[in-house]
Design a protein around this motif. Sequence first.
Motif, mmCIF file in Angstrom:
data_model
loop_
_atom_site.group_PDB
_atom_site.id
_atom_site.type_symbol
_atom_site.label_atom_id
_atom_site.label_comp_id
_atom_site.label_asym_id
_atom_site.label_seq_id
_atom_site.Cartn_x
_atom_site.Cartn_y
_atom_site.Cartn_z
ATOM 1 N N HIS A 182 -5.984 -3.217 -6.521
ATOM 2 C CA HIS A 182 -7.316 -2.696 -6.832
ATOM 3 C C HIS A 182 -7.495 -1.369 -6.109
ATOM 4 O O HIS A 182 -7.380 -1.304 -4.880
ATOM 5 C CB HIS A 182 -8.389 -3.704 -6.391
ATOM 6 N N LEU A 183 -7.739 -0.324 -6.875
ATOM 7 C CA LEU A 183 -7.869 1.013 -6.295
ATOM 8 C C LEU A 183 -9.320 1.473 -6.293
ATOM 9 O O LEU A 183 -10.071 1.200 -7.230
ATOM 10 C CB LEU A 183 -7.036 2.028 -7.100
ATOM 11 N N THR A 184 -9.684 2.193 -5.237
ATOM 12 C CA THR A 184 -10.997 2.832 -5.174
ATOM 13 C C THR A 184 -10.800 4.236 -4.591
ATOM 14 O O THR A 184 -9.713 4.582 -4.131
ATOM 15 C CB THR A 184 -11.967 2.035 -4.261
ATOM 16 N N GLY A 185 -11.879 5.016 -4.616
ATOM 17 C CA GLY A 185 -11.871 6.319 -3.954
ATOM 18 C C GLY A 185 -10.760 7.247 -4.419
ATOM 19 O O GLY A 185 -10.446 7.335 -5.606
ATOM 20 N N LEU A 186 -10.130 7.909 -3.449
ATOM 21 C CA LEU A 186 -9.087 8.889 -3.773
ATOM 22 C C LEU A 186 -7.899 8.226 -4.484
ATOM 23 O O LEU A 186 -7.278 8.841 -5.360
ATOM 24 C CB LEU A 186 -8.623 9.582 -2.492
ATOM 25 N N ALA A 187 -7.581 7.002 -4.110
ATOM 26 C CA ALA A 187 -6.453 6.307 -4.770
ATOM 27 C C ALA A 187 -6.734 6.149 -6.266
ATOM 28 O O ALA A 187 -5.853 6.407 -7.102
ATOM 29 C CB ALA A 187 -6.234 4.946 -4.127
ATOM 30 N N GLU A 188 -7.936 5.758 -6.585
ATOM 31 C CA GLU A 188 -8.315 5.592 -7.991
ATOM 32 C C GLU A 188 -8.275 6.946 -8.717
ATOM 33 O O GLU A 188 -7.799 7.063 -9.848
ATOM 34 C CB GLU A 188 -9.717 4.985 -8.080
ATOM 35 N N LYS A 245 0.840 -1.209 0.000
ATOM 36 C CA LYS A 245 0.000 0.000 0.000
ATOM 37 C C LYS A 245 0.872 1.254 0.000
ATOM 38 O O LYS A 245 0.579 2.233 -0.696
ATOM 39 C CB LYS A 245 -0.927 -0.019 1.229
ATOM 40 N N GLU A 246 1.938 1.221 0.811
ATOM 41 C CA GLU A 246 2.833 2.378 0.858
ATOM 42 C C GLU A 246 3.576 2.557 -0.466
ATOM 43 O O GLU A 246 3.820 3.686 -0.906
ATOM 44 C CB GLU A 246 3.819 2.235 2.012
ATOM 45 N N ALA A 247 3.934 1.439 -1.076
ATOM 46 C CA ALA A 247 4.610 1.519 -2.375
ATOM 47 C C ALA A 247 3.667 2.103 -3.428
ATOM 48 O O ALA A 247 4.099 2.873 -4.301
ATOM 49 C CB ALA A 247 5.096 0.136 -2.800
ATOM 50 N N VAL A 248 2.387 1.770 -3.330
ATOM 51 C CA VAL A 248 1.401 2.341 -4.258
ATOM 52 C C VAL A 248 1.294 3.852 -4.032
ATOM 53 O O VAL A 248 1.254 4.637 -4.987
ATOM 54 C CB VAL A 248 0.017 1.667 -4.099
ATOM 55 N N VAL A 249 1.257 4.259 -2.760
ATOM 56 C CA VAL A 249 1.180 5.697 -2.462
ATOM 57 C C VAL A 249 2.376 6.422 -3.081
ATOM 58 O O VAL A 249 2.250 7.536 -3.592
ATOM 59 C CB VAL A 249 1.096 5.947 -0.939
ATOM 60 N N LYS A 250 3.529 5.767 -3.048
ATOM 61 C CA LYS A 250 4.726 6.399 -3.618
ATOM 62 C C LYS A 250 4.594 6.605 -5.119
ATOM 63 O O LYS A 250 5.118 7.584 -5.658
ATOM 64 C CB LYS A 250 5.961 5.568 -3.288
ATOM 65 N N VAL A 251 3.923 5.707 -5.814
ATOM 66 C CA VAL A 251 3.759 5.934 -7.260
ATOM 67 C C VAL A 251 2.586 6.889 -7.544
ATOM 68 O O VAL A 251 2.567 7.559 -8.572
ATOM 69 C CB VAL A 251 3.583 4.620 -8.066
ATOM 70 N N LEU A 252 1.639 6.973 -6.612
ATOM 71 C CA LEU A 252 0.522 7.915 -6.806
ATOM 72 C C LEU A 252 0.968 9.353 -6.536
ATOM 73 O O LEU A 252 0.406 10.294 -7.087
ATOM 74 C CB LEU A 252 -0.651 7.554 -5.885
ATOM 75 N N ALA A 267 -2.909 10.946 -12.683
ATOM 76 C CA ALA A 267 -1.507 10.733 -13.065
ATOM 77 C C ALA A 267 -1.394 10.006 -14.406
ATOM 78 O O ALA A 267 -0.284 9.812 -14.908
ATOM 79 C CB ALA A 267 -0.793 9.933 -11.982
ATOM 80 N N GLY A 268 -2.536 9.605 -14.958
ATOM 81 C CA GLY A 268 -2.513 8.896 -16.236
ATOM 82 C C GLY A 268 -1.994 7.476 -16.109
ATOM 83 O O GLY A 268 -1.494 6.904 -17.085
ATOM 84 N N ILE A 269 -2.131 6.911 -14.909
ATOM 85 C CA ILE A 269 -1.649 5.537 -14.694
ATOM 86 C C ILE A 269 -2.613 4.561 -15.363
ATOM 87 O O ILE A 269 -3.808 4.537 -15.063
ATOM 88 C CB ILE A 269 -1.501 5.247 -13.181
ATOM 89 N N THR A 270 -2.064 3.781 -16.264
ATOM 90 C CA THR A 270 -2.898 2.823 -17.001
ATOM 91 C C THR A 270 -2.671 1.386 -16.546
ATOM 92 O O THR A 270 -3.397 0.491 -16.958
ATOM 93 C CB THR A 270 -2.599 2.926 -18.506
ATOM 94 N N GLY A 271 -1.684 1.179 -15.732
ATOM 95 C CA GLY A 271 -1.447 -0.171 -15.233
ATOM 96 C C GLY A 271 -0.563 -0.165 -14.007
ATOM 97 O O GLY A 271 0.305 0.695 -13.862
ATOM 98 N N LEU A 272 -0.840 -1.094 -13.091
ATOM 99 C CA LEU A 272 -0.038 -1.235 -11.877
ATOM 100 C C LEU A 272 0.369 -2.694 -11.740
ATOM 101 O O LEU A 272 -0.436 -3.595 -11.972
ATOM 102 C CB LEU A 272 -0.848 -0.842 -10.629
ATOM 103 N N ALA A 273 1.605 -2.917 -11.379
ATOM 104 C CA ALA A 273 2.062 -4.274 -11.087
ATOM 105 C C ALA A 273 2.726 -4.253 -9.719
ATOM 106 O O ALA A 273 3.420 -3.295 -9.378
ATOM 107 C CB ALA A 273 3.056 -4.737 -12.140
ATOM 108 N N VAL A 274 2.474 -5.289 -8.933
ATOM 109 C CA VAL A 274 3.012 -5.332 -7.572
ATOM 110 C C VAL A 274 3.688 -6.671 -7.314
ATOM 111 O O VAL A 274 3.256 -7.706 -7.837
ATOM 112 C CB VAL A 274 1.888 -5.074 -6.532
ATOM 113 N N SER A 275 4.742 -6.616 -6.548
ATOM 114 C CA SER A 275 5.422 -7.833 -6.121
ATOM 115 C C SER A 275 5.692 -7.734 -4.628
ATOM 116 O O SER A 275 6.191 -6.714 -4.154
ATOM 117 C CB SER A 275 6.742 -7.997 -6.890
ATOM 118 N N LEU A 276 5.321 -8.775 -3.886
ATOM 119 C CA LEU A 276 5.457 -8.789 -2.433
ATOM 120 C C LEU A 276 6.435 -9.878 -2.012
ATOM 121 O O LEU A 276 6.523 -10.923 -2.672
ATOM 122 C CB LEU A 276 4.110 -9.087 -1.762
#
Lengths: 168, 87
Positions: free
Chosen positions: A102-108, A70-77, A114-123
């Motif tokens: 999966h993003l909703t609300g303010l994250a979405e 989640k924090e890594a996503v915030v960094k790209v947002l 930001a024009g983000i068309t795709g997100l990939a995550v690795s944990l």
Amino acid sequence: MTTPTLPAQRPSSASVRVGVDLVRVSEVADAVASFGSRYLDRIYTPAEQAYAEAEPRVRAERLAARFAAKEAVVKVLRPAEQRPEWTSIEIVRDGAGACDVHLTGLAEELAREAGITGLAVSLTHDGENAAATVVAVCGDAPGADQLRDAARLANHDALPASDTKGTS
Amino acid sequence: MSDLATDIDSAVRTVLEEHGRLAVDVASLDPEADLYAAGLTSHASVNVMLALEDAFDVEFPERMLKKATFGSIASIASAIAEIQDES
């Protein structure tokens, strides 16, 4: 020797953003012990909680890896001001072990702006640490689909579902 | 600093001491000092937020969920005072 000819790349204003975050598993375990459901409900969706609780031995590890994601996503947002609620960024896992965002609300909303068309995550997690890396594709980047597939494969390969240590 | 502000400052320091996992002595920290530079992590800031909610019987609204809110003792105290004023 002849130099291989690379396929011509069409001009693009697309870009890629990368976010990474590292979390101590013991901090998450302490938070659960200290704040219980207040902590869990504030940070994790019901599905994320259910997935973590399905394997009590690695519950804290799974939660920590998701917090890192989640924090890594915030960094790209890159929110200029208000950051999105943690539950508006959900890490979903398919039956094969690959994770997605999966993003909703303010994250979405921030992703759209930001024009983000795709997100990939690795944990990943190992012992005391859990980490996540997020790659965001902004715009119609050449090779964006391949990038997403590569990240998905890397995630899957690194975290075999049968390996408890790495089952994030 | 008024008595109320002093009380808030003191309670914020107590919460930071218990949940902030800072690498510095919280008691001697300047109110304006950068808590992230002092070692506050994103996860520790969540613990601090929840502990502050317990200590002051308040809830941080979504609009205050920004890095700057937890950036210093002074900014946290200001946010607490603002929430208390609204309730």
